[in-house]
Design an enzyme around this catalytic site. Structure first.
Site, PDB file in Angstrom:
ATOM      1  CG  HIS A 165       4.304  -7.351   9.655  1.00 31.30           C
ATOM      2  ND1 HIS A 165       5.440  -6.844  10.231  1.00 31.30           N
ATOM      3  CD2 HIS A 165       3.361  -7.385  10.623  1.00 31.30           C
ATOM      4  CE1 HIS A 165       5.200  -6.589  11.503  1.00 31.30           C
ATOM      5  NE2 HIS A 165       3.952  -6.903  11.776  1.00 31.30           N
TER       6      HIS A 165
ATOM      7  CG  ASP B 183      -4.306  -7.900  12.442  1.00 25.58           C
ATOM      8  OD1 ASP B 183      -3.422  -7.068  12.142  1.00 25.58           O
ATOM      9  OD2 ASP B 183      -4.739  -8.070  13.600  1.00 25.58           O
TER      10      ASP B 183
HETATM   11  C1  SDX Z   1      -0.275  -5.161  12.514  1.00 22.80           C
HETATM   12  O1  SDX Z   1       4.210  -3.233  13.076  1.00 22.80           O
HETATM   13  C2  SDX Z   1       3.702  -4.236  13.712  1.00 22.80           C
HETATM   14  O2  SDX Z   1       4.369  -5.026  14.334  1.00 22.80           O
HETATM   15  C3  SDX Z   1       2.162  -4.327  13.601  1.00 22.80           C
HETATM   16  C4  SDX Z   1       1.540  -5.579  14.196  1.00 22.80           C
HETATM   17  C5  SDX Z   1       1.679  -5.621  15.709  1.00 22.80           C
HETATM   18  O3  SDX Z   1       1.566  -6.723  16.274  1.00 22.80           O
HETATM   19  O4  SDX Z   1       1.775  -4.515  16.318  1.00 22.80           O
HETATM   20  O5  SDX Z   1       2.133  -6.736  13.630  1.00 22.80           O
HETATM   21  C6  SDX Z   1       0.050  -5.620  13.894  1.00 22.80           C
HETATM   22  O6  SDX Z   1      -0.527  -3.993  12.335  1.00 22.80           O
HETATM   23  C7  SDX Z   1      -0.187  -6.145  11.377  1.00 22.80           C
HETATM   24  C8  SDX Z   1      -0.464  -5.478   9.982  1.00 22.80           C
HETATM   25  C9  SDX Z   1      -1.971  -5.356   9.804  1.00 22.80           C
HETATM   26  N1  SDX Z   1      -2.287  -4.543   8.615  1.00 22.80           N
HETATM   27  C10 SDX Z   1      -2.825  -5.134   7.513  1.00 22.80           C
HETATM   28  O7  SDX Z   1      -2.995  -6.350   7.368  1.00 22.80           O
HETATM   29  C11 SDX Z   1      -3.253  -4.140   6.433  1.00 22.80           C
HETATM   30  C12 SDX Z   1      -2.805  -4.635   5.056  1.00 22.80           C
HETATM   31  N2  SDX Z   1      -1.337  -4.538   5.040  1.00 22.80           N
HETATM   32  C13 SDX Z   1      -0.725  -3.368   4.443  1.00 22.80           C
HETATM   33  O8  SDX Z   1      -1.456  -2.198   4.632  1.00 22.80           O
HETATM   34  C14 SDX Z   1       0.786  -3.301   4.688  1.00 22.80           C
HETATM   35  O9  SDX Z   1       1.279  -4.536   4.406  1.00 22.80           O
HETATM   36  C15 SDX Z   1       1.310  -2.865   6.047  1.00 22.80           C
HETATM   37  C16 SDX Z   1       0.714  -1.566   6.496  1.00 22.80           C
HETATM   38  C17 SDX Z   1       1.025  -3.914   7.081  1.00 22.80           C
HETATM   39  C18 SDX Z   1       2.825  -2.700   5.911  1.00 22.80           C
HETATM   40  O10 SDX Z   1       3.030  -1.639   5.075  1.00 22.80           O
HETATM   41  P1  SDX Z   1       4.529  -1.168   4.684  1.00 22.80           P
HETATM   42  O11 SDX Z   1       5.553  -1.880   5.452  1.00 22.80           O
HETATM   43  O12 SDX Z   1       4.566   0.310   4.699  1.00 22.80           O
HETATM   44  O13 SDX Z   1       4.663  -1.730   3.256  1.00 22.80           O
HETATM   45  P2  SDX Z   1       4.217  -0.966   1.971  1.00 22.80           P
HETATM   46  O14 SDX Z   1       2.852  -0.382   2.182  1.00 22.80           O
HETATM   47  O15 SDX Z   1       5.322  -0.075   1.542  1.00 22.80           O
HETATM   48  O16 SDX Z   1       4.052  -2.188   0.955  1.00 22.80           O
HETATM   49  C19 SDX Z   1       5.161  -2.651   0.210  1.00 22.80           C
HETATM   50  C20 SDX Z   1       4.559  -3.010  -1.137  1.00 22.80           C
HETATM   51  C21 SDX Z   1       3.707  -1.897  -1.729  1.00 22.80           C
HETATM   52  O17 SDX Z   1       3.760  -2.050  -3.135  1.00 22.80           O
HETATM   53  P3  SDX Z   1       4.783  -1.021  -3.939  1.00 22.80           P
HETATM   54  O18 SDX Z   1       4.375   0.398  -3.599  1.00 22.80           O
HETATM   55  O19 SDX Z   1       6.176  -1.367  -3.472  1.00 22.80           O
HETATM   56  O20 SDX Z   1       4.553  -1.378  -5.402  1.00 22.80           O
HETATM   57  O21 SDX Z   1       3.636  -4.121  -0.955  1.00 22.80           O
HETATM   58  C22 SDX Z   1       2.315  -3.717  -1.309  1.00 22.80           C
HETATM   59  C23 SDX Z   1       2.293  -2.197  -1.309  1.00 22.80           C
HETATM   60  O22 SDX Z   1       1.327  -1.731  -2.240  1.00 22.80           O
HETATM   61  N3  SDX Z   1       1.445  -4.247  -0.270  1.00 22.80           N
HETATM   62  C24 SDX Z   1       0.278  -4.840  -0.494  1.00 22.80           C
HETATM   63  C25 SDX Z   1      -0.192  -5.221   0.776  1.00 22.80           C
HETATM   64  N4  SDX Z   1       0.678  -4.843   1.720  1.00 22.80           N
HETATM   65  C26 SDX Z   1       1.686  -4.235   1.068  1.00 22.80           C
HETATM   66  N5  SDX Z   1      -0.397  -5.090  -1.630  1.00 22.80           N
HETATM   67  C27 SDX Z   1      -1.589  -5.725  -1.489  1.00 22.80           C
HETATM   68  N6  SDX Z   1      -2.124  -6.147  -0.313  1.00 22.80           N
HETATM   69  C28 SDX Z   1      -1.446  -5.894   0.844  1.00 22.80           C
HETATM   70  N7  SDX Z   1      -1.953  -6.287   2.006  1.00 22.80           N
END
Ligand code: SDX
Length: 427
Positions: free
Chosen positions: A305, A362
């Site tokens: 998140h 989720d």
């Molecule tokens: C919702 O914003 C809100 O409040 C949203 C929400 C709401 O109520 O409105 O809470 C609802 O959208 C919840 C999130 C649902 N999405 C997912 O579950 C999809 C999987 N999650 C990721 O795509 C990600 O965690 C996000 C999109 C939720 C957050 O992305 P960020 O904040 O941009 O973080 P990032 O992509 O920069 O990740 C940081 C690091 C990265 O690694 P590095 O590049 O630093 O090496 O963490 C890794 C990412 O690769 N990472 C993951 C991961 N999520 C982040 N690695 C593996 N699995 C994951 N799920």
């Protein structure tokens, strides 16, 4: 000692006021930065940017805290109802018994759709994703309710707010009915908001539908968990659309489109599909390794998140609600065991620990929704149904702010600098 922030750029020093909210990080007010420095700030994804002032929802991502108008989500989920939380978000205070009764009555009187709108569904293929239908039908509402689209009129804003909260269940249920070839079921206003939705979704004209109180309570709690969440991507979309003066129906349709993405509200559908692909717990280590592999686009859906760097408090309630519903309905789902095991392994893996990746709202929601009988394609529709009151409350807050202006970010331009046109015969 001034509380201002000082910026040294070039050989000039600039100061900007630091402003405190009621709780949470202070902000540096940089509205004059471009005029003074000729430079922009640069923050793709807005990781360090506050886009507005709001009194609706507060999140402390490090502590896993979520408050709606100051009330903790755990208390609201346990003790309140979605109608009461809707009133709270829209009006700022918990309603008295009389206020709640009047609000619920008002909402129930807007649950029907214009009959002409029901023919709109017939233009879609039966196998259209229900989120595509939601984008179309909600956007089309502005073609029917011209009497409440003057956003400068607080009475119009109130009526269109109530219409949107009231009609989303009817629109969502009709999208499901259309997809399964069953007739639309009209609202029955003698039922609760959530009971009415269950009957419109799963009821058929051939039989009397009895609302299961356990399912009704669980779904109402799931709606509470999804009601609002600060300035997430879809809420920011609604605010940006609203800042141009677009009508509220069009703004909410824009929010639905943004929510659909798998990185956002579409993650609940993607998370259950991921659990189905993993199947049994013995296959989890392979998928955890894939999630950690930078060369593999696979991510653990329902994990991570932007704000929560601790357990999402909504996921805690969601997991306990799975147990409660399964026990009451005497059902099990092997995918729940897979999900629990996946959470356990991920939360003990250095990669997830270091990156502070926890289950989010989720991760478990699809397991309950599937047990209730919703197909995975309806999961994000239910998220949109519940989030509509948050979007509407945020939209009202923005429109009512005397200082609000059209949102218009700038950019870091990296394209070609000025050059002369070359005629075709010289290329
Ligand atoms: C919702 O914003 C809100 O409040 C949203 C929400 C709401 O109520 O409105 O809470 C609802 O959208 C919840 C999130 C649902 N999405 C997912 O579950 C999809 C999987 N999650 C990721 O795509 C990600 O965690 C996000 C999109 C939720 C957050 O992305 P960020 O904040 O941009 O973080 P990032 O992509 O920069 O990740 C940081 C690091 C990265 O690694 P590095 O590049 O630093 O090496 O963490 C890794 C990412 O690769 N990472 C993951 C991961 N999520 C982040 N690695 C593996 N699995 C994951 N799920």
């Amino acid at each position: 000692m001034s509380n201002d922030a000082r910026l040294i750029a070039g050989n000039e020093e600039y100061t900007y006021p630091v402003v405190s909210g009621s709780v949470g990080p202070d902000v540096i007010d940089i509205r004059k930065l471009y005029a003074q420095t000729g430079m922009f700030t640069y923050d793709p994804g807005f990781t360090s940017t506050a886009s507005c002032e709001s009194a609706l929802t507060y999140i402390d991502g490090d502590e896993g805290v979520l408050l709606h108008r100051g009330y903790p989500i755990g208390q609201l989920a346990e003790q309140s109802s979605f109608m009461e939380v809707s009133y709270l978000l829209l009006n700022g205070e918990l309603p008295s018994p009389g206020q709640l009764k009047d609000f619920s009555h008002t909402i129930s009187r807007h649950t029907m759709l214009h009959e002409q709108l029901m023919t709109f569904y017939r233009g879609f293929r039966r196998d259209a994703h229900p989120m595509a239908i939601m984008c179309g039908v909600v956007g089309a509402l502005s073609a029917f309710y011209h009497d409440s689209t003057d956003i400068a009129d607080p009475v119009h804003r109130k009526i269109s707010s109530h219409r949107l909260v009231a009609k989303m269940p009817t629109i969502a249920a009709a999208a499901y009915k259309y997809s399964v070839g069953q007739p639309f079921v009209y609202p029955d206003n003698s039922l609760s908001y959530t009971g009415n939705f269950l009957r419109m979704t799963f009821g058929v004209p051939a039989e009397k539908y009895e609302v299961n109180p356990v399912v009704e309570r669980a779904l109402d709690r799931i709606f509470i968990l999804h009601a609002d969440h600060e300035q997430n991507a879809s809420t920011s979309t609604v605010r940006l659309a609203g800042s141009s003066g677009a009508n509220p129906f069009a703004c909410i349709a824009a929010g639905i489109a943004c929510l659909w993405g798998p990185a956002h509200g579409g993650a609940n559908e993607a998370a259950l599909n991921m659990l189905k692909e993993i199947g049994t717990p013995d296959r989890i280590p392979h998928y955890i390794e894939r999630a950690k592999d930078k060369n593999d686009p696979f991510r653990l859906m329902g994990f991570g998140h932007r704000v929560y760097k601790n357990y999402d408090p909504r996921a805690t309630v969601m997991q306990s609600t799975v147990r409660e519903v399964f026990k009451s309905l005497n059902v099990t789902d092997p995918l729940f065991e897979t999900a629990l095991r996946l959470e356990e392994l991920a939360l003990n893996d250095p990669y997830f620990i270091e990156k502070k990746l926890f289950p989010n709202v989720d991760f478990y929601s699809g397991i309950i929704l599937s047990a209730i009988g919703f197909p995975t394609t309806m999961f994000t529709v239910l998220f949109a149904l519940a989030r509509t009151v948050g979007w509407v409350a945020q939209w009202n807050e923005m429109i009512s702010d005397p200082g609000q202006k059209i949102g218009r970010p700038r950019q870091l331009y990296t394209g070609p600098t000025s050059r002369d046109y070359v005629s075709l015969d010289k290329r």
